[in-house]
Design a protein around this motif. Structure first.
Motif, short mmCIF file in Angstrom:
data_model
loop_
_atom_site.label_atom_id
_atom_site.label_comp_id
_atom_site.label_asym_id
_atom_site.label_seq_id
_atom_site.Cartn_x
_atom_site.Cartn_y
_atom_site.Cartn_z
N ALA A 76 2.76 -3.85 8.25
CA ALA A 76 1.23 -3.65 7.93
C ALA A 76 0.17 -4.98 9.08
O ALA A 76 -0.65 -4.17 8.97
N ALA A 77 0.91 -5.71 9.45
CA ALA A 77 0.01 -6.50 10.80
C ALA A 77 -0.18 -5.85 11.67
O ALA A 77 -1.17 -5.97 12.46
N LYS A 78 0.77 -4.95 12.01
CA LYS A 78 0.64 -4.27 13.44
C LYS A 78 -0.31 -3.21 13.02
O LYS A 78 -0.78 -2.36 14.45
N GLY A 79 -0.70 -1.81 11.96
CA GLY A 79 -1.33 -1.32 11.88
C GLY A 79 -2.52 -1.71 12.16
O GLY A 79 -3.41 -1.24 12.35
N MET A 80 -3.34 -3.35 11.73
CA MET A 80 -4.15 -3.67 11.10
C MET A 80 -4.04 -4.21 13.19
O MET A 80 -5.63 -4.13 13.17
N ARG A 81 -3.69 -4.21 13.81
CA ARG A 81 -3.51 -4.74 14.86
C ARG A 81 -3.90 -3.65 15.30
O ARG A 81 -5.29 -4.03 15.98
N HIS A 82 -3.33 -2.88 15.52
CA HIS A 82 -3.78 -1.29 16.26
C HIS A 82 -5.55 -0.42 15.79
O HIS A 82 -6.39 -0.78 17.18
N LEU A 83 -5.74 -1.15 14.67
CA LEU A 83 -7.13 -0.84 14.74
C LEU A 83 -8.45 -2.00 15.25
O LEU A 83 -9.30 -1.12 15.34
N HIS A 84 -7.64 -2.70 15.06
CA HIS A 84 -8.72 -3.88 15.68
C HIS A 84 -8.87 -3.58 17.16
O HIS A 84 -10.05 -3.63 17.36
N ARG A 85 -7.98 -3.42 17.36
CA ARG A 85 -7.56 -3.03 19.24
C ARG A 85 -8.49 -1.82 19.52
O ARG A 85 -8.95 -2.05 20.58
N ILE A 86 -8.54 -0.43 18.47
CA ILE A 86 -9.66 -0.14 19.07
C ILE A 86 -11.54 -0.68 17.82
O ILE A 86 -11.92 0.70 18.23
N HIS A 87 -11.41 -1.46 17.72
CA HIS A 87 -12.96 -1.95 17.62
C HIS A 87 -13.08 -1.71 16.20
O HIS A 87 -13.84 -1.34 15.76
N ARG A 88 -11.96 -1.41 15.00
CA ARG A 88 -12.27 -0.71 13.96
C ARG A 88 -11.52 -1.78 12.84
O ARG A 88 -11.10 -2.75 12.71
N MET A 89 -13.05 -2.48 11.48
CA MET A 89 -12.32 -2.81 10.55
C MET A 89 -12.03 -1.86 9.11
O MET A 89 -12.62 -0.85 9.16
N HIS A 90 -11.10 -2.81 8.76
CA HIS A 90 -10.65 -1.84 7.48
C HIS A 90 -11.30 -1.68 6.46
O HIS A 90 -11.91 -1.77 5.58
N ARG A 91 -11.62 -2.94 6.12
CA ARG A 91 -12.38 -3.69 5.03
C ARG A 91 -12.46 -3.04 3.48
O ARG A 91 -12.48 -3.83 2.47
N ASP A 92 -10.54 -2.80 3.85
CA ASP A 92 -10.55 -1.87 2.43
C ASP A 92 -8.84 -2.50 2.10
O ASP A 92 -8.33 -1.83 1.22
N LEU A 93 -8.07 -3.59 2.62
CA LEU A 93 -7.03 -3.64 2.76
C LEU A 93 -6.31 -4.42 1.53
O LEU A 93 -6.81 -5.86 0.93
N LYS A 94 -5.09 -4.40 0.67
CA LYS A 94 -4.07 -3.91 -0.05
C LYS A 94 -3.26 -3.18 0.30
O LYS A 94 -2.99 -2.54 0.72
N CYS A 95 -2.22 -4.17 -1.17
CA CYS A 95 -0.89 -3.44 -1.23
C CYS A 95 -1.46 -1.78 -2.03
O CYS A 95 -0.85 -1.05 -1.42
N ASP A 96 -1.99 -1.54 -2.56
CA ASP A 96 -2.73 -0.38 -3.43
C ASP A 96 -3.63 0.84 -1.62
O ASP A 96 -2.68 1.97 -1.36
N ASN A 97 -3.02 0.20 -0.39
CA ASN A 97 -3.26 0.95 0.80
C ASN A 97 -2.89 1.17 1.98
O ASN A 97 -2.66 1.43 2.99
N LEU A 98 -1.41 0.61 1.03
CA LEU A 98 -0.55 0.18 2.58
C LEU A 98 0.93 1.62 1.56
O LEU A 98 0.54 1.77 0.85
N LEU A 99 1.41 2.77 2.76
CA LEU A 99 2.47 3.19 2.22
C LEU A 99 3.43 3.25 2.89
O LEU A 99 3.59 2.26 3.96
N ILE A 100 4.65 3.49 2.00
CA ILE A 100 6.19 3.06 2.97
C ILE A 100 6.92 5.09 2.85
O ILE A 100 6.78 5.25 2.42
N ASN A 101 6.72 4.75 4.17
CA ASN A 101 7.68 6.18 4.23
C ASN A 101 8.90 6.17 4.06
O ASN A 101 9.75 5.37 3.72
#
Length: 168
Positions: free
Chosen positions: A13-38
């Motif tokens: 999850a932290a790596k996914g958020m790191r990617h978003l922040h690297r491309i200058h995006r804020m998620h603003r609704d991060l929670k377990c409900d918004n994490l998917l496990i493949n």
């Protein structure tokens, strides 16, 4: 959930958020409900519908960074705050402040304590101290003091290596 899975999911999850922040995006609704496990056990950050400029307040506002509710300018540190709550959810498999809701407190009352009194979810006694420290650093009331996702990923990778070495 065992510690290895907690750290694995937290790190993904932290790596996914790191990617978003690297491309200058804020998620603003991060929670377990918004994490998917493949099927391979990889966690993906989902529901990017709130990456707009105006803050969205979800159905459980106590997960949201206090500076939003104080009407202050905010940046990606709001995602770090929410990540702290998400990490708490990964560790406990519960919703933040569930015990307060169970006692009849309303979300607004809890939010007031979060914003004005620095209320944070309580960790169980048997909790990994390193993960607890990560979550607590994410919850800092001062957004300028919160770690970045670069910092969080580095810390979690260190925890991952330590627990994997302990298994051998």
């Amino acid at each position: 959930m065992e510690l290895v899975l907690q750290v694995k999911y937290a790190l993904h999850a932290a790596k996914g958020m790191r990617h978003l922040h690297r491309i200058h995006r804020m998620h603003r609704d991060l929670k377990c409900d918004n994490l998917l496990i493949n099927v391979n056990g990889i966690v993906k950050v989902a529901d990017l519908g709130c990456t707009k400029i105006a803050p969205k307040i979800d159905d459980n506002p106590v997960r949201t960074a206090p500076e939003i509710f104080r009407g202050e300018a905010y940046n990606g540190a709001v995602d770090v705050y929410s990540y702290g709550n998400t990490l708490w959810e990964i560790i406990t498999a519960k919703i933040p402040y569930f015990e307060k809701f169970d006692r009849g407190m309303m979300a607004g009352e809890i939010l007031e304590q979060v914003v004005r009194c620095d209320l944070r979810p309580e960790f169980p006694v048997l909790c990994n101290d390193d993960l607890k420290k990560v979550a607590e650093s994410c919850w800092n009331g001062n957004p300028l003091v919160r770690p970045t996702f670069e910092d969080i990923v580095q810390t979690l990778q260190g925890i991952w290596l330590t627990i994997r070495a302990d298994e051998m």
